[in-house]
Scaffold this active site. Structure first.
Site, mmCIF file in Angstrom:
data_model
loop_
_atom_site.group_PDB
_atom_site.id
_atom_site.type_symbol
_atom_site.label_atom_id
_atom_site.label_comp_id
_atom_site.label_asym_id
_atom_site.label_seq_id
_atom_site.Cartn_x
_atom_site.Cartn_y
_atom_site.Cartn_z
ATOM 1 N N HIS A 1 97.582 4.046 -117.634
ATOM 2 C CA HIS A 1 98.534 4.560 -116.481
ATOM 3 C C HIS A 1 99.820 4.977 -116.682
ATOM 4 O O HIS A 1 100.908 4.063 -116.935
ATOM 5 C CB HIS A 1 98.680 3.567 -115.336
ATOM 6 C CG HIS A 1 97.230 3.372 -114.684
ATOM 7 N ND1 HIS A 1 96.735 4.296 -113.668
ATOM 8 C CD2 HIS A 1 96.087 2.484 -114.996
ATOM 9 C CE1 HIS A 1 95.351 3.918 -113.152
ATOM 10 N NE2 HIS A 1 95.045 2.662 -114.178
ATOM 11 N N GLU B 1 102.053 6.770 -115.492
ATOM 12 C CA GLU B 1 102.986 6.860 -114.460
ATOM 13 C C GLU B 1 103.859 5.459 -114.195
ATOM 14 O O GLU B 1 104.840 5.542 -113.545
ATOM 15 C CB GLU B 1 102.051 7.266 -112.949
ATOM 16 C CG GLU B 1 101.277 6.083 -112.529
ATOM 17 C CD GLU B 1 99.699 6.028 -113.099
ATOM 18 O OE1 GLU B 1 99.744 6.600 -114.136
ATOM 19 O OE2 GLU B 1 98.985 5.521 -112.498
ATOM 20 N N CYS C 1 92.824 7.196 -115.952
ATOM 21 C CA CYS C 1 91.674 6.238 -115.821
ATOM 22 C C CYS C 1 90.579 6.753 -114.994
ATOM 23 O O CYS C 1 89.748 7.168 -116.073
ATOM 24 C CB CYS C 1 92.529 5.104 -114.813
ATOM 25 S SG CYS C 1 91.734 3.455 -115.458
HETATM 26 N N1 GLN Z 1 87.180 2.163 -111.843
HETATM 27 C C1 GLN Z 1 87.535 2.276 -113.286
HETATM 28 C C2 GLN Z 1 87.332 1.135 -114.045
HETATM 29 O O1 GLN Z 1 87.485 0.007 -113.489
HETATM 30 C C3 GLN Z 1 88.578 3.246 -113.401
HETATM 31 C C4 GLN Z 1 89.779 2.223 -113.184
HETATM 32 C C5 GLN Z 1 91.315 2.992 -112.624
HETATM 33 O O2 GLN Z 1 91.020 4.124 -112.533
HETATM 34 N N2 GLN Z 1 92.135 2.074 -112.446
HETATM 35 O O3 GLN Z 1 87.279 1.183 -115.421
#
Ligand code: GLN
Length: 547
Positions: free
Chosen positions: A519, A521, A380
């Site tokens: 994600h 994970e 992310c």
């Molecule tokens: N802050 C970034 C976004 O909103 C990444 C979010 C995250 O890593 N879960 O896209």
């Protein structure tokens, strides 16, 4: 109709109710039953989405896009049952529902009260999916005696009365402190906690007693006598080397048997514990160790990256190797050289995050991994920062950055290679959103598909041409820069099926450098490690062999 197991806690918080619930769920599965686990949280936030990871730990996202408590992560990791929106509720949500109904006039002019309106709302929630599984396990957050938890305790008391006799049981977790001076385990706090529970009409059927020292039979008998619980239903819970030993450990001390006895299920079906024996075997027979740096912002509280930590452990199990994880605060080298902090690691992981703080350090970590050919997994924000790094240092977009940071500071400093989602497709709908919208629940959340490029590293890892993983973000890589980035070697190897949203990037002439917008994970399990984590650890192991 399901049978219900309510899990409560007393004496102190953080006793491991979530883990106990998850392990019990796994043991019931091993005996051939279907289970579902739920968390009822007394806090007033509507959901944990806006709670700080520093305070509350990670937000666990479900396939259907709910932002839930991290305990749901435990449930899923132990049972393999995908958590759902309807597996977690807070007082905030309960009251919101009740008040919305009141405004709509659903209560026909009645005076709205905790009993029966709030308790009915809770009971309705508990009964969702009643005919889908053999056992529903409901964990009540907090500790008996908490003011805000009272409506939940009252609701589960009523619920057990509403059901046919013997269809609901109560499992209570307590602590037996050890007084070194007198060399004694103290049972009084447990007695008080059970007394408190009984004063609100709940008599525990099974007591799980956390203790750092062995609990002699004499003490078990005493606890049973004073707490009105059968001695063989006083279950010791000792500290474990790994949480994944919990199902076998609880089985050995008779937790699942005590639960089935409480339901008068006899003869109890024999358990098939092969899955957990294999997990134990992998924990105890691991060779070597790889060192992984997790470069993040919330490094003071391990729970903030709970699923990452667990997924790395699972990746280690897949390779029968130990993973030594080191939290590295990205801010340490925001302005300086990352080398002193990152040397000696076999792999670098940059996890998700929000806000600008520490991001220059994350960009440097991505650069370090790229230049030193160290396996890099960016998740992310970790992917977004790898893209910024590529844009700045390889593709020549010197002022590349994320719109998130300019939006936060109100300045215009960056060329936004990462920009905000204006609309996207979810199922049959187009979701439209502006940056100024509420912070609560305005992200791209939940499971989405990605289409993988043939011959890419990620297609090899998944052994497939598509994947489905969970998302939680507002910003994304702008495809406007795709050609420019691909020309210098950063391949967009996974896209949303409509080709609009970059899901995966990877460096082509690097042994293992992958950034993912999702994600991975969150879906990892000890008996089914997330493919990306298993392969990341494998790649780290190769580096370890080389040095
Ligand atoms: N802050 C970034 C976004 O909103 C990444 C979010 C995250 O890593 N879960 O896209």
């Amino acid at each position: 109709m399901a049978r219900y197991i309510f899990i409560t806690g007393g004496v102190v918080s953080s006793l491991g109710k979530g883990l106990t619930s998850a392990a019990l769920g796994a043991l019931l599965q091993a005996r051939g039953y279907t289970v579902r686990l739920r968390k009822l949280d007394p806090y007033l936030n509507v959901d944990p989405g806006t709670m700080s990871p520093f305070e509350h730990g990670e937000v666990f996202v479900t396939d259907d896009g709910a932002e839930t408590d991290l305990d749901l992560g435990h449930y899923e990791r132990f049972t393999g049952v995908a958590a759902r929106n309807t597996d977690s509720i807070s007082s905030g949500r309960v009251y919101t529902n009740v008040l919305e109904k009141e405004r709509r006039g659903d209560y026909l002019g009645k005076t709205i009260q905790v009993i029966p309106h709030v308790t009915n709302e809770i009971k309705d929630f508990i009964a969702i999916g009643d005919d889908e599984v053999d056992f529903q396990l409901c964990e009540i957050g907090g500790t008996v005696g908490d003011i805000e938890a009272l409506p939940f305790f009252e609701a589960i008391r009523q619920f057990s009365q509403d059901r046919p006799r013997g269809e609901c049981i109560f499992v209570h977790l307590t602590l037996l402190p050890y007084l070194a001076a007198s060399g004694e385990l103290k049972t009084k706090p447990t007695q008080h906690s059970v007394k408190e529970l009984r004063s609100i009409g709940i008599a525990p059927d099974v007591l799980v007693c956390r203790s750092e020292h062995p609990i002699p039979d004499k003490e078990r008998a005493k606890i049973g006598l004073f707490c009105n619980v059968r001695q063989d239903s006083v279950i010791p819970a000792y500290d474990l080397k790994s949480i994944y030993e919990a199902p076998m450990a609880y089985h050995k001390v008779g937790l699942d048997q005590a639960v089935l006895d409480a339901f008068r299920i006899a003869p109890a079906p024999k358990p098939d514990l092969r899955r957990w024996k294999d997990v134990e075997d992998r924990i105890h027979n691991a060779e070597g160790e790889v060192k992984v740096a997790v470069v993040g912002k919330y490094t003071q509280l391990e729970d903030a990256y709970k699923s990452i930590k667990e997924a790395l452990t699972h990746g280690g199990m897949a390779n029968r190797t130990k993973v030594k994880l080191q939290w590295v605060d990205a801010e340490l080298f925001d302005k300086g050289d990352p080398a002193p902090y990152l040397e000696g690691f076999h792999a670098i992981l940059v996890p998700g995050g929000f806000g600008e703080r520490g991001t220059e350090g994350k960009i440097k970590a991505a650069q370090y991994a790229r230049e030193h050919k160290i396996p890099y997994l960016g998740i992310c924000l970790g992917m977004q920062m790898a893209v910024v790094e590529a844009a700045r240092n390889v593709a020549g977009i010197k002022d590349a950055g994320s719109e998130e940071f300019d939006h936060e500071s109100g300045e215009t400093r960056f060329t936004p290679v990462i920009y905000h989602l204006k609309e996207w497709v979810q199922g049959n709908y187009t979701v439209k959103r502006k940056l100024g919208d509420d912070k609560g629940g305005t992200m791209r959340l939940g499971a989405y598909d990605a289409t993988l490029s043939e011959g890419s590293n990620v297609a090899r890892i998944y052994g497939d041409s598509t994947l489905e993983e969970r998302h939680r973000h507002r910003f994304e890589v702008d495809t406007k820069y795709r050609d420019q980035l691909e020309a210098v070697g950063l391949k967009f190897s996974g896209m949303s099926p409509d080709g609009r949203l970059p899901e995966i990037v990877e460096w082509e002439d690097h042994p293992w450098f992958i950034g993912v917008q999702f994600h991975p994970e969150l879906k990892s399990k000890p008996f089914e490690p997330a493919p990306l984590f298993a392969d990341f650890v494998r790649a780290a192991k190769e580096i370890e062999r080389l040095v």
